[in-house]
Design a protein around this motif. Structure first.
Motif, PDB file in Angstrom:
ATOM      1  N   ILE A 188       0.870  -1.179   0.000  1.00  0.00           N
ATOM      2  CA  ILE A 188       0.000   0.000   0.000  1.00  0.00           C
ATOM      3  C   ILE A 188       0.905   1.226   0.000  1.00  0.00           C
ATOM      4  O   ILE A 188       1.724   1.402   0.901  1.00  0.00           O
ATOM      5  N   ASN A 195       1.318   4.828   0.730  1.00  0.00           N
ATOM      6  CA  ASN A 195       0.654   5.854   1.525  1.00  0.00           C
ATOM      7  C   ASN A 195       1.106   7.278   1.215  1.00  0.00           C
ATOM      8  O   ASN A 195       0.400   8.226   1.526  1.00  0.00           O
ATOM      9  N   THR A 228     -14.764   1.941  -7.631  1.00  0.00           N
ATOM     10  CA  THR A 228     -14.026   2.662  -6.600  1.00  0.00           C
ATOM     11  C   THR A 228     -12.682   1.970  -6.392  1.00  0.00           C
ATOM     12  O   THR A 228     -12.632   0.751  -6.236  1.00  0.00           O
ATOM     13  N   LYS A 265      -9.697   0.841  -4.247  1.00  0.00           N
ATOM     14  CA  LYS A 265      -9.483   0.535  -2.823  1.00  0.00           C
ATOM     15  C   LYS A 265      -8.141  -0.165  -2.648  1.00  0.00           C
ATOM     16  O   LYS A 265      -7.684  -0.887  -3.516  1.00  0.00           O
ATOM     17  N   TRP A 266      -7.577   0.064  -1.476  1.00  0.00           N
ATOM     18  CA  TRP A 266      -6.368  -0.652  -1.094  1.00  0.00           C
ATOM     19  C   TRP A 266      -6.767  -1.988  -0.475  1.00  0.00           C
ATOM     20  O   TRP A 266      -7.903  -2.171  -0.050  1.00  0.00           O
ATOM     21  N   ASP A 294      -6.289  -3.171   2.324  1.00  0.00           N
ATOM     22  CA  ASP A 294      -6.779  -3.068   3.707  1.00  0.00           C
ATOM     23  C   ASP A 294      -8.185  -2.457   3.753  1.00  0.00           C
ATOM     24  O   ASP A 294      -8.676  -2.093   4.821  1.00  0.00           O
ATOM     25  N   ASN A 295      -8.831  -2.343   2.605  1.00  0.00           N
ATOM     26  CA  ASN A 295     -10.180  -1.791   2.418  1.00  0.00           C
ATOM     27  C   ASN A 295     -10.265  -0.275   2.561  1.00  0.00           C
ATOM     28  O   ASN A 295     -11.360   0.279   2.554  1.00  0.00           O
ATOM     29  N   SER A 296      -9.143   0.397   2.682  1.00  0.00           N
ATOM     30  CA  SER A 296      -9.183   1.858   2.718  1.00  0.00           C
ATOM     31  C   SER A 296      -9.331   2.390   1.293  1.00  0.00           C
ATOM     32  O   SER A 296      -8.897   1.762   0.326  1.00  0.00           O
ATOM     33  N   THR A 297      -9.966   3.533   1.180  1.00  0.00           N
ATOM     34  CA  THR A 297     -10.163   4.167  -0.116  1.00  0.00           C
ATOM     35  C   THR A 297      -8.904   4.930  -0.493  1.00  0.00           C
ATOM     36  O   THR A 297      -8.248   5.519   0.366  1.00  0.00           O
ATOM     37  N   MET A 298      -8.593   4.942  -1.757  1.00  0.00           N
ATOM     38  CA  MET A 298      -7.428   5.674  -2.236  1.00  0.00           C
ATOM     39  C   MET A 298      -7.621   7.164  -1.961  1.00  0.00           C
ATOM     40  O   MET A 298      -8.637   7.738  -2.337  1.00  0.00           O
ATOM     41  N   THR A 299      -6.662   7.777  -1.273  1.00  0.00           N
ATOM     42  CA  THR A 299      -6.771   9.203  -0.953  1.00  0.00           C
ATOM     43  C   THR A 299      -5.793  10.048  -1.757  1.00  0.00           C
ATOM     44  O   THR A 299      -6.022  11.228  -1.961  1.00  0.00           O
TER      45      THR A 299
END
Length: 177
Positions: A92, A94, A123, A125-126, A128-133
């Motif tokens: 991921i 960051n 959408t 997503k990473w 870890d289920n986080s959304t790409m920021t």
């Protein structure tokens, strides 16, 4: 009789004391290791070009994570399975420093490498289920339509790609300090 009961109680309390001492020593050693890692992290420069990553049994330590750069090629799903079987997941990204780390450490400037970003219901997503920021898409990317639901990095940019393509990959294992 009562003397033998006391003797066995005294021996068991001595054993408990020895075990406690061993545990205290283990805790002390662990605390020292954590303190050394924190101190090292605080005193190192922040630029990745001046601080070479540390290698640990095929894994590379950088910024509180371990990274594994594959030499084989596999599709995105099998690449992720390889990582998860080792207590890690696909990489991921960051921040820009991690993107530079990948570019400087791997052959990603000449190779396409799977990272842990994929598309679910339009959408990104990473793993870890986080959304790409933040994003580092290449020119005219993402452009793959329905078949390009996984992401690879090449150099310092991302490209959407067909998940069934065999590419190298990067695993990331977070270290909790």
């Amino acid at each position: 009789m009562s003397g033998s009961v006391n003797d066995s109680r005294d021996k068991s309390s001595i054993m408990d004391g020895e075990e406690k001492e061993e545990r205290i020593v283990d805790i002390y050693i662990t605390a020292e290791a954590v303190r050394d890692i924190k101190h090292k992290k605080q005193t190192e420069e922040s630029e990745t070009t001046t601080r070479p990553p540390e290698h640990t049994g095929g894994w590379i330590y950088y910024e509180s994570s371990l990274y594994f750069f594959s030499s084989e090629k596999n599709n995105w799903t099998e690449s992720r399975r390889y990582c998860t079987q080792r207590g890690a997941d696909l990489f991921i990204i960051n921040n820009i420093e991690e993107q530079y780390f990948v570019g400087n450490t791997s052959d990603s400037s000449t190779q396409h490498i799977w990272i842990g970003l994929y598309k679910v219901a339009d959408t990104w997503k990473w793993v870890d289920n986080s959304t790409m920021t933040s994003e580092r898409w290449g020119d005219k990317e993402p452009n793959g339509g329905n078949n390009a639901n996984c992401v690879e990095t090449s150099g310092s940019f991302w490209n959407d790609h067909d998940c069934s393509t065999n590419l190298k990959w990067i695993c990331e294992k977070k270290i909790l300090i």
